[in-house]
Design a protein around this motif. Structure first.
Motif, PDB file in Angstrom:
ATOM      1  N   LEU A  93     -39.340   3.665  65.657  1.00  0.00           N
ATOM      2  CA  LEU A  93     -38.504   3.341  64.521  1.00  0.00           C
ATOM      3  C   LEU A  93     -37.046   3.880  64.755  1.00  0.00           C
ATOM      4  O   LEU A  93     -36.774   4.899  65.127  1.00  0.00           O
ATOM      5  N   ASP A  94     -36.233   3.066  64.244  1.00  0.00           N
ATOM      6  CA  ASP A  94     -34.798   3.645  64.518  1.00  0.00           C
ATOM      7  C   ASP A  94     -34.034   2.667  63.115  1.00  0.00           C
ATOM      8  O   ASP A  94     -33.308   1.937  63.447  1.00  0.00           O
ATOM      9  N   ILE A  95     -34.527   3.332  61.953  1.00  0.00           N
ATOM     10  CA  ILE A  95     -33.977   2.841  60.843  1.00  0.00           C
ATOM     11  C   ILE A  95     -32.786   3.706  60.212  1.00  0.00           C
ATOM     12  O   ILE A  95     -33.167   4.826  59.861  1.00  0.00           O
ATOM     13  N   PRO A  96     -31.721   3.318  60.118  1.00  0.00           N
ATOM     14  CA  PRO A  96     -30.337   4.180  59.543  1.00  0.00           C
ATOM     15  C   PRO A  96     -30.809   4.427  58.218  1.00  0.00           C
ATOM     16  O   PRO A  96     -31.239   3.984  57.324  1.00  0.00           O
ATOM     17  N   GLU A  97     -30.639   6.059  58.004  1.00  0.00           N
ATOM     18  CA  GLU A  97     -30.856   6.482  56.452  1.00  0.00           C
ATOM     19  C   GLU A  97     -30.344   5.889  55.271  1.00  0.00           C
ATOM     20  O   GLU A  97     -30.596   5.500  54.038  1.00  0.00           O
ATOM     21  N   ASN A  98     -28.994   4.988  55.783  1.00  0.00           N
ATOM     22  CA  ASN A  98     -28.095   4.364  54.708  1.00  0.00           C
ATOM     23  C   ASN A  98     -28.996   2.870  54.351  1.00  0.00           C
ATOM     24  O   ASN A  98     -28.635   2.278  53.344  1.00  0.00           O
ATOM     25  N   LEU A  99     -29.957   2.397  55.062  1.00  0.00           N
ATOM     26  CA  LEU A  99     -30.517   1.299  54.742  1.00  0.00           C
ATOM     27  C   LEU A  99     -31.868   1.568  53.952  1.00  0.00           C
ATOM     28  O   LEU A  99     -32.518   2.243  54.196  1.00  0.00           O
ATOM     29  N   LYS A 100     -31.891   0.802  52.836  1.00  0.00           N
ATOM     30  CA  LYS A 100     -33.171   1.108  51.921  1.00  0.00           C
ATOM     31  C   LYS A 100     -33.743  -0.323  51.856  1.00  0.00           C
ATOM     32  O   LYS A 100     -33.043  -1.555  51.375  1.00  0.00           O
ATOM     33  N   PRO A 101     -35.181  -0.476  51.777  1.00  0.00           N
ATOM     34  CA  PRO A 101     -35.786  -1.668  51.759  1.00  0.00           C
ATOM     35  C   PRO A 101     -35.779  -2.052  50.272  1.00  0.00           C
ATOM     36  O   PRO A 101     -35.822  -1.562  49.358  1.00  0.00           O
ATOM     37  N   ASN A 102     -36.480  -3.526  50.120  1.00  0.00           N
ATOM     38  CA  ASN A 102     -36.869  -4.169  48.802  1.00  0.00           C
ATOM     39  C   ASN A 102     -35.527  -4.197  47.837  1.00  0.00           C
ATOM     40  O   ASN A 102     -35.882  -3.830  46.628  1.00  0.00           O
ATOM     41  N   LEU A 103     -34.645  -4.543  48.244  1.00  0.00           N
ATOM     42  CA  LEU A 103     -33.387  -4.838  47.636  1.00  0.00           C
ATOM     43  C   LEU A 103     -33.731  -5.775  46.130  1.00  0.00           C
ATOM     44  O   LEU A 103     -34.200  -7.043  46.816  1.00  0.00           O
ATOM     45  N   ARG A 104     -33.603  -5.485  45.260  1.00  0.00           N
ATOM     46  CA  ARG A 104     -33.496  -6.272  43.989  1.00  0.00           C
ATOM     47  C   ARG A 104     -32.415  -6.119  42.974  1.00  0.00           C
ATOM     48  O   ARG A 104     -31.829  -5.013  43.258  1.00  0.00           O
ATOM     49  N   ARG A 105     -31.813  -7.207  42.407  1.00  0.00           N
ATOM     50  CA  ARG A 105     -30.416  -6.971  41.480  1.00  0.00           C
ATOM     51  C   ARG A 105     -30.846  -7.524  40.339  1.00  0.00           C
ATOM     52  O   ARG A 105     -31.578  -8.550  39.833  1.00  0.00           O
ATOM     53  N   CYS A 106     -30.266  -6.685  39.231  1.00  0.00           N
ATOM     54  CA  CYS A 106     -30.481  -6.879  37.977  1.00  0.00           C
ATOM     55  C   CYS A 106     -29.208  -7.100  37.356  1.00  0.00           C
ATOM     56  O   CYS A 106     -28.407  -5.958  37.277  1.00  0.00           O
ATOM     57  N   ARG A 107     -28.904  -8.071  36.724  1.00  0.00           N
ATOM     58  CA  ARG A 107     -27.585  -8.392  36.041  1.00  0.00           C
ATOM     59  C   ARG A 107     -27.442  -7.952  34.464  1.00  0.00           C
ATOM     60  O   ARG A 107     -28.492  -7.742  33.761  1.00  0.00           O
ATOM     61  N   PHE A 108     -26.401  -7.092  34.284  1.00  0.00           N
ATOM     62  CA  PHE A 108     -26.280  -6.664  32.909  1.00  0.00           C
ATOM     63  C   PHE A 108     -24.840  -6.988  32.306  1.00  0.00           C
ATOM     64  O   PHE A 108     -23.722  -7.494  32.914  1.00  0.00           O
ATOM     65  N   ILE A 109     -24.723  -6.868  30.850  1.00  0.00           N
ATOM     66  CA  ILE A 109     -23.513  -7.163  30.224  1.00  0.00           C
ATOM     67  C   ILE A 109     -23.449  -5.974  29.180  1.00  0.00           C
ATOM     68  O   ILE A 109     -24.308  -5.935  28.562  1.00  0.00           O
ATOM     69  N   LEU A 110     -22.159  -5.307  29.161  1.00  0.00           N
ATOM     70  CA  LEU A 110     -21.917  -4.405  28.060  1.00  0.00           C
ATOM     71  C   LEU A 110     -21.166  -4.789  27.050  1.00  0.00           C
ATOM     72  O   LEU A 110     -20.150  -5.067  27.427  1.00  0.00           O
ATOM     73  N   ASP A 111     -21.657  -4.676  25.856  1.00  0.00           N
ATOM     74  CA  ASP A 111     -20.779  -5.013  24.734  1.00  0.00           C
ATOM     75  C   ASP A 111     -20.148  -3.507  24.286  1.00  0.00           C
ATOM     76  O   ASP A 111     -21.050  -2.625  23.585  1.00  0.00           O
ATOM     77  N   GLU A 112     -18.884  -3.446  24.646  1.00  0.00           N
ATOM     78  CA  GLU A 112     -18.408  -1.979  24.205  1.00  0.00           C
ATOM     79  C   GLU A 112     -18.275  -1.726  22.932  1.00  0.00           C
ATOM     80  O   GLU A 112     -18.518  -0.595  22.458  1.00  0.00           O
ATOM     81  N   LYS A 113     -17.903  -2.759  21.872  1.00  0.00           N
ATOM     82  CA  LYS A 113     -17.532  -2.428  20.664  1.00  0.00           C
ATOM     83  C   LYS A 113     -18.822  -1.927  19.860  1.00  0.00           C
ATOM     84  O   LYS A 113     -18.988  -1.129  19.316  1.00  0.00           O
ATOM     85  N   ASN A 114     -20.031  -2.367  20.319  1.00  0.00           N
ATOM     86  CA  ASN A 114     -21.502  -2.153  19.603  1.00  0.00           C
ATOM     87  C   ASN A 114     -22.110  -1.225  20.725  1.00  0.00           C
ATOM     88  O   ASN A 114     -23.448  -0.807  20.441  1.00  0.00           O
ATOM     89  N   HIS A 115     -21.715  -0.519  21.793  1.00  0.00           N
ATOM     90  CA  HIS A 115     -22.225   0.010  22.531  1.00  0.00           C
ATOM     91  C   HIS A 115     -23.692  -0.452  23.124  1.00  0.00           C
ATOM     92  O   HIS A 115     -24.804   0.322  23.309  1.00  0.00           O
ATOM     93  N   ILE A 116     -24.167  -1.645  23.272  1.00  0.00           N
ATOM     94  CA  ILE A 116     -25.088  -2.064  23.579  1.00  0.00           C
ATOM     95  C   ILE A 116     -24.936  -2.727  25.052  1.00  0.00           C
ATOM     96  O   ILE A 116     -24.327  -3.554  25.224  1.00  0.00           O
ATOM     97  N   LEU A 117     -25.936  -2.379  25.973  1.00  0.00           N
ATOM     98  CA  LEU A 117     -26.213  -3.209  27.192  1.00  0.00           C
ATOM     99  C   LEU A 117     -27.267  -4.085  27.301  1.00  0.00           C
ATOM    100  O   LEU A 117     -28.509  -3.616  27.096  1.00  0.00           O
ATOM    101  N   SER A 118     -27.002  -5.363  27.469  1.00  0.00           N
ATOM    102  CA  SER A 118     -28.149  -6.376  27.600  1.00  0.00           C
ATOM    103  C   SER A 118     -28.473  -6.473  29.063  1.00  0.00           C
ATOM    104  O   SER A 118     -27.254  -6.687  29.639  1.00  0.00           O
ATOM    105  N   PHE A 119     -29.696  -7.089  29.388  1.00  0.00           N
ATOM    106  CA  PHE A 119     -29.685  -7.036  30.744  1.00  0.00           C
ATOM    107  C   PHE A 119     -30.859  -8.003  31.024  1.00  0.00           C
ATOM    108  O   PHE A 119     -31.775  -8.206  30.158  1.00  0.00           O
ATOM    109  N   ASP A 120     -31.072  -8.652  32.407  1.00  0.00           N
ATOM    110  CA  ASP A 120     -31.873  -9.845  32.666  1.00  0.00           C
ATOM    111  C   ASP A 120     -33.319  -9.097  32.912  1.00  0.00           C
ATOM    112  O   ASP A 120     -33.346  -7.967  33.499  1.00  0.00           O
ATOM    113  N   MET A 121     -34.163  -9.464  32.403  1.00  0.00           N
ATOM    114  CA  MET A 121     -35.740  -8.816  32.494  1.00  0.00           C
ATOM    115  C   MET A 121     -36.485  -9.814  33.665  1.00  0.00           C
ATOM    116  O   MET A 121     -37.907  -9.319  33.693  1.00  0.00           O
ATOM    117  N   GLU A 122     -36.081 -10.636  33.944  1.00  0.00           N
ATOM    118  CA  GLU A 122     -36.781 -11.636  34.872  1.00  0.00           C
ATOM    119  C   GLU A 122     -37.185 -11.016  36.286  1.00  0.00           C
ATOM    120  O   GLU A 122     -36.153 -10.675  37.166  1.00  0.00           O
TER     121      GLU A 122
END
Length: 176
Positions: A93-122
Motif C-alpha cells: 500500500l502507498d496511500i498518501p495521508e492527505n488522500l481520504k476515501p469516500n468523498l461526498r458533498r453537501c451543499r448549504f445556504i446560510l441566511d445571515e439575518k435569521n442565522h439559519i443554515l439550510s442544507f441538502d439532505m439527499e
C-alpha cells in the motif's frame, strides 16, 4: 422534468451576534480547514464558501465535503483471503495521508439575518440528515480556534413543526 430537493435546516446562535458574525463563523471554519466527526468513521469539513450570485438564492453558499477517516493502526481486511491483511499486503500500500476515501458533498445556504443554515439532505448527492448535520456543526464549532474567536456556538436542528414556515420565509424561495 421536476427536481425534488430534500433539505433541512439548523439554527446557529452566537452571543453577542454583531453584523456578519455568522458569515465570519462559517468562513473561519473554512479558513482554518477544520474537520469534525460526522458519524463513525465519516468526517467532514467546509471546503467551499461563496456569496450568492444573481441566479442563486440570497445568502452565503457553501459545500461540506465528507470523507472516511481511516485509523491506520487498525487491521486491514483482505477480500481475497477473507482474513486479516498480511504485512506483505500492507507494505504494498502507498496511500498518501492527505488522500481520504469516500468523498461526498453537501451543499448549504446560510441566511445571515435569521442565522439559519439550510442544507441538502439527499444522500445520493452527499447530503446529511438533520441530526447528523447538527452533531457535525456542534463538533466543528467546538474547536479551539472557533471558541477563541466566537465563544460558545449553539446549533439546534429546526424541528418539523416550524421548519416549513421558517423555510418559506427565506427570500427568493419560490417553491418547496
Amino acid at each position: 422534468r421536476e427536481t425534488i430537493i430534500r433539505f433541512s435546516a439548523v439554527n446557529i446562535v452566537v452571543h453577542p451576534h454583531p453584523a456578519n458574525v455568522y458569515e465570519k463563523l462559517i468562513r473561519a471554519a473554512w479558513r482554518h480547514r477544520l474537520s469534525a466527526q460526522v458519524h463513525g468513521e465519516r468526517w467532514g469539513r467546509i471546503t467551499q464558501v461563496w456569496e450568492s450570485s444573481d441566479n442563486e438564492l440570497p445568502g452565503i453558499h457553501g459545500v461540506i465535503s465528507t470523507f472516511t477517516q481511516i485509523d491506520p493502526d487498525q487491521p486491514w481486511f483482505n477480500d481475497e483471503t477473507d482474513d486479516e491483511a498480511s504485512d506483505a499486503d500492507l507494505n504494498a500500500l502507498d496511500i498518501p495521508e492527505n488522500l481520504k476515501p469516500n468523498l461526498r458533498r453537501c451543499r448549504f445556504i446560510l441566511d445571515e439575518k435569521n442565522h439559519i443554515l439550510s442544507f441538502d439532505m439527499e444522500s445520493s448527492k452527499g447530503g446529511l440528515s438533520g441530526g447528523l448535520m447538527e452533531k457535525f456543526l456542534r463538533r466543528l464549532f467546538s474547536s479551539k480556534e472557533i471558541i477563541d474567536e466566537f465563544g460558545e456556538v449553539k446549533v439546534t436542528l429546526l424541528h418539523p413543526d416550524g421548519t416549513i414556515e421558517d423555510l418559506l420565509d427565506i427570500p427568493g424561495l419560490r417553491e418547496i
